[in-house]
Design a protein around this motif. Sequence first.
Motif, PDB file in Angstrom:
ATOM      1  N   ALA A  65     -24.940 -30.858 -33.941  1.00 42.46           N
ATOM      2  CA  ALA A  65     -23.735 -29.945 -33.424  1.00 42.46           C
ATOM      3  C   ALA A  65     -23.391 -29.708 -35.197  1.00 42.46           C
ATOM      4  N   VAL A  66     -23.520 -31.242 -36.168  1.00 38.51           N
ATOM      5  CA  VAL A  66     -22.681 -30.859 -37.487  1.00 38.51           C
ATOM      6  C   VAL A  66     -23.862 -30.097 -38.276  1.00 38.51           C
ATOM      7  N   ALA A  67     -24.962 -29.711 -37.888  1.00 39.55           N
ATOM      8  CA  ALA A  67     -25.630 -29.305 -39.409  1.00 39.55           C
ATOM      9  C   ALA A  67     -25.888 -27.732 -38.368  1.00 39.55           C
ATOM     10  N   LYS A  68     -24.926 -27.390 -37.167  1.00 39.68           N
ATOM     11  CA  LYS A  68     -24.643 -25.743 -36.605  1.00 39.68           C
ATOM     12  C   LYS A  68     -23.196 -25.701 -37.292  1.00 39.68           C
ATOM     13  N   ILE A  69     -22.199 -26.317 -37.508  1.00 37.37           N
ATOM     14  CA  ILE A  69     -20.700 -26.549 -37.825  1.00 37.37           C
ATOM     15  C   ILE A  69     -20.840 -27.227 -38.790  1.00 37.37           C
ATOM     16  N   ARG A  71     -18.220 -29.948 -40.713  1.00 34.76           N
ATOM     17  CA  ARG A  71     -16.680 -30.154 -40.604  1.00 34.76           C
ATOM     18  C   ARG A  71     -15.916 -29.454 -41.484  1.00 34.76           C
ATOM     19  N   ASN A  72     -16.070 -29.250 -43.309  1.00 32.31           N
ATOM     20  CA  ASN A  72     -15.573 -28.725 -44.249  1.00 32.31           C
ATOM     21  C   ASN A  72     -15.820 -27.293 -43.789  1.00 32.31           C
ATOM     22  N   LEU A  73     -16.590 -26.697 -42.908  1.00 32.06           N
ATOM     23  CA  LEU A  73     -16.864 -24.969 -42.349  1.00 32.06           C
ATOM     24  C   LEU A  73     -15.719 -25.499 -41.466  1.00 32.06           C
ATOM     25  N   ALA A  74     -15.760 -26.250 -40.653  1.00 29.70           N
ATOM     26  CA  ALA A  74     -14.747 -26.230 -39.337  1.00 29.70           C
ATOM     27  C   ALA A  74     -13.060 -26.169 -39.551  1.00 29.70           C
ATOM     28  N   THR A  75     -13.052 -26.961 -40.343  1.00 27.60           N
ATOM     29  CA  THR A  75     -11.432 -27.328 -41.267  1.00 27.60           C
ATOM     30  C   THR A  75     -10.843 -25.725 -41.540  1.00 27.60           C
ATOM     31  N   ASN A  76     -12.200 -24.814 -42.114  1.00 26.42           N
ATOM     32  CA  ASN A  76     -11.324 -23.631 -43.371  1.00 26.42           C
ATOM     33  C   ASN A  76     -11.804 -22.644 -42.072  1.00 26.42           C
ATOM     34  N   LEU A  77     -12.281 -22.879 -41.306  1.00 26.84           N
ATOM     35  CA  LEU A  77     -12.433 -21.330 -40.399  1.00 26.84           C
ATOM     36  C   LEU A  77     -10.856 -21.866 -39.262  1.00 26.84           C
ATOM     37  N   VAL A 130     -12.785 -23.497 -33.058  1.00 29.63           N
ATOM     38  CA  VAL A 130     -13.443 -24.767 -33.705  1.00 29.63           C
ATOM     39  C   VAL A 130     -12.533 -25.813 -34.048  1.00 29.63           C
ATOM     40  N   GLY A 131     -11.438 -25.627 -33.586  1.00 31.70           N
ATOM     41  CA  GLY A 131      -9.912 -26.323 -33.452  1.00 31.70           C
ATOM     42  C   GLY A 131     -10.467 -27.606 -32.547  1.00 31.70           C
ATOM     43  N   LEU A 132     -10.529 -27.478 -31.595  1.00 29.60           N
ATOM     44  CA  LEU A 132     -10.979 -28.186 -30.786  1.00 29.60           C
ATOM     45  C   LEU A 132     -12.358 -29.009 -30.730  1.00 29.60           C
ATOM     46  N   PHE A 133     -12.863 -28.599 -31.688  1.00 27.98           N
ATOM     47  CA  PHE A 133     -14.708 -29.062 -31.984  1.00 27.98           C
ATOM     48  C   PHE A 133     -14.189 -29.987 -33.287  1.00 27.98           C
ATOM     49  N   ALA A 134     -12.862 -29.728 -34.088  1.00 30.39           N
ATOM     50  CA  ALA A 134     -13.109 -30.724 -35.251  1.00 30.39           C
ATOM     51  C   ALA A 134     -12.155 -31.639 -34.525  1.00 30.39           C
ATOM     52  N   LEU A 137     -15.293 -33.776 -32.944  1.00 37.89           N
ATOM     53  CA  LEU A 137     -15.249 -34.660 -34.328  1.00 37.89           C
ATOM     54  C   LEU A 137     -15.161 -35.669 -34.876  1.00 37.89           C
ATOM     55  N   ALA A 138     -13.472 -35.203 -35.092  1.00 37.40           N
ATOM     56  CA  ALA A 138     -12.970 -36.133 -35.813  1.00 37.40           C
ATOM     57  C   ALA A 138     -13.163 -37.350 -35.004  1.00 37.40           C
TER      58      ALA A 138
END
Lengths: 148, 502
Positions: A65-69, A71-77, A130-134, A137-138
């Motif tokens: 999953a991280v290869a798709k999005i 963590r940096n991309l998630a926070t930026n998005l 993206v927020g829920l995904f982040a 992930l956290a």
Amino acid sequence: MIDNPKTGMTLIVKTVTRLTVGLILLFGIYIILHGHLSPGGGFAGGVIVALSFVHLMLAFGKDVAVAKISRNLATNLESIGAMMFLLVAVMGFLGGSFFLNILAKGKPFDLFSSGAIILSNISIGIKVGVGLFAIFLALVILEKTKKE
Amino acid sequence: MNPVHIIPLFVIIPLAAAFSISLLGRFIKRFSEFLACLSCALLLAYSLYVTIFFKITGQDILVYKIGGWVPPFGISMVLDNLATFMLVTVNLISFLVAIFSVRYMQMYTDRPKFFTLFSLMVCGMNGLIITGDLFNLFVFLEIASISSYALVAFGTEAEELEASFKYAIMGSIASSFIFLGIAFLYGFTSTLNMADIARVLSLKHNLWVVPFVSVLFLMGFGLKSALVPFHAWLPDAHPSAPASISAMLSGVLIKTLGIYSLVRIFFNIFGVNKALLSILMFMGALSMVVGVILALSQWDFKRLLAYHSISQIGYIFLGLGLGTPLGIIGGLFHLFNHSVFKSLLFLNSGAVDYAAGTRDLKETGGLGKVLPITWQTSLIASMSISGIPPFNGFFSKLIIIFACIQRGFIGYAVCAIIASILTLASFLKVQKFAFWGELKDKFKNIKEVPGLMKFSMITLALICIFGWMMVVPPMNFFILDAAKVLLQGTMYSRLVLEAAAR
């Protein structure tokens, strides 16, 4: 990474996930884009989009999953989604008022109708998805560091 | 520029700053500090501008219709004199705290995240003050509270996480009470606009819902403002946060989230009655005395200050609860003064922590010789909070005590005097153990804090010294007009709806 039998769940789960995950993502996008016409909208659609990535993470492990999005991309998005929503709101100033819907409303019940509502739905969808995904992930990373 | 169009900027500026910082702060050096200070400065300038605009034109209310929708149907933002009073207070403190944080936060990592959360908290408070919609008030309250939960845990030590967890649990309970109250009101009046709720309530009879919702709000907002039966989270949460955040929490957050929302709802929507006022007064007097007694035995500098916040909140509630013009003026004046001197004291504790690396009063001593500016400003703030003339705390306490005597509440007046004496005692302790006496060897080589931190502390100290000017002409309109909004009670509804129809 995907075909590594050591990470993630069993072959059955992986196969089913491979078949359904794209459909779930597509359904989430549908809910977002159709938000102004049918029940749903940015928040609900964003949750479904996030669920498709969470599904991927549960079945194949965190790395896929991280290869798709990342963590940096998630926070930026996430920030970009919020900024987009604010921009849509500020755009109303061109017509004289905060949050004013200045775009052409179109014919009711068309896909491209209701002016700025669809833009707000898209930005909320990005932010929530993206927020829920982040958040998920956290939690996963926290659980991993606790075990180590 | 038409001043009506400034109103939404109080939400837009900090929100845009917050998300720009989180987007770009990691890539551009010093960007987050700069943008946070700039947005706070802009907010301060705008709030001073609207205050002066109201004074010059003689207007006293502005209503902004979001999206052009007329108030009972759409969301409105209402700017009146009480709102400008709170805006100036909040933005003044947040500007100075932002300046202080630039250097202070170099003790911590991940500064962009700090300034993102800081701007979100400022956004929540500004939004809460100017909103005219009850549900919007709840949303902004949650924005401010949730960012403050994260900020309390910013150091991520075990103690800080525990305090933040406790604060988050108690805060969520408070929010659910408030939410329940709003749900009841919405079910009963079928509207969420604050002015419209007041109008509908005035038309109905046999209102069981108002006392019930009042109790829910009293619990919810009482928890947010740490009145005594609900104060347990505050002495943990405030010391654990970084000092600049403690200053924000104690200085403005508990006042905006707790006191401002409570009095706005009680005075302007429900219309106060004797029972509510006497509850407010009793709880105020109780917090006043209990807070200061608990503070006496503390040895942690910031924990002691946190208990004093409870005590000073009691003064504000006592003043506002009297319901007389003099009492309300005293309460609001003390609200402003407390935000100034309590933020200053927390910034002092941060400066001591920054320079000496400890805030345990048993370890420090003699720091006055090496930290002269910190010492002198903290002396001013200590005298101010204990009510020594001619500092600002003296005048607000005096007005509150006079107002108590005027209404015949001699007991409450005596409570206020006793609490003030005990405050003096505990601040003498702070001065003695932190700044006077022998300088220990390990502190011989420490240097005074950097210039930006000094700037914030000196500015706040100057406001402490010249604070009395706010109750004499020509500056007294600032508080008198704000008190007038509370005194006019449920007239608020008519004024807002008329202004919206214009």
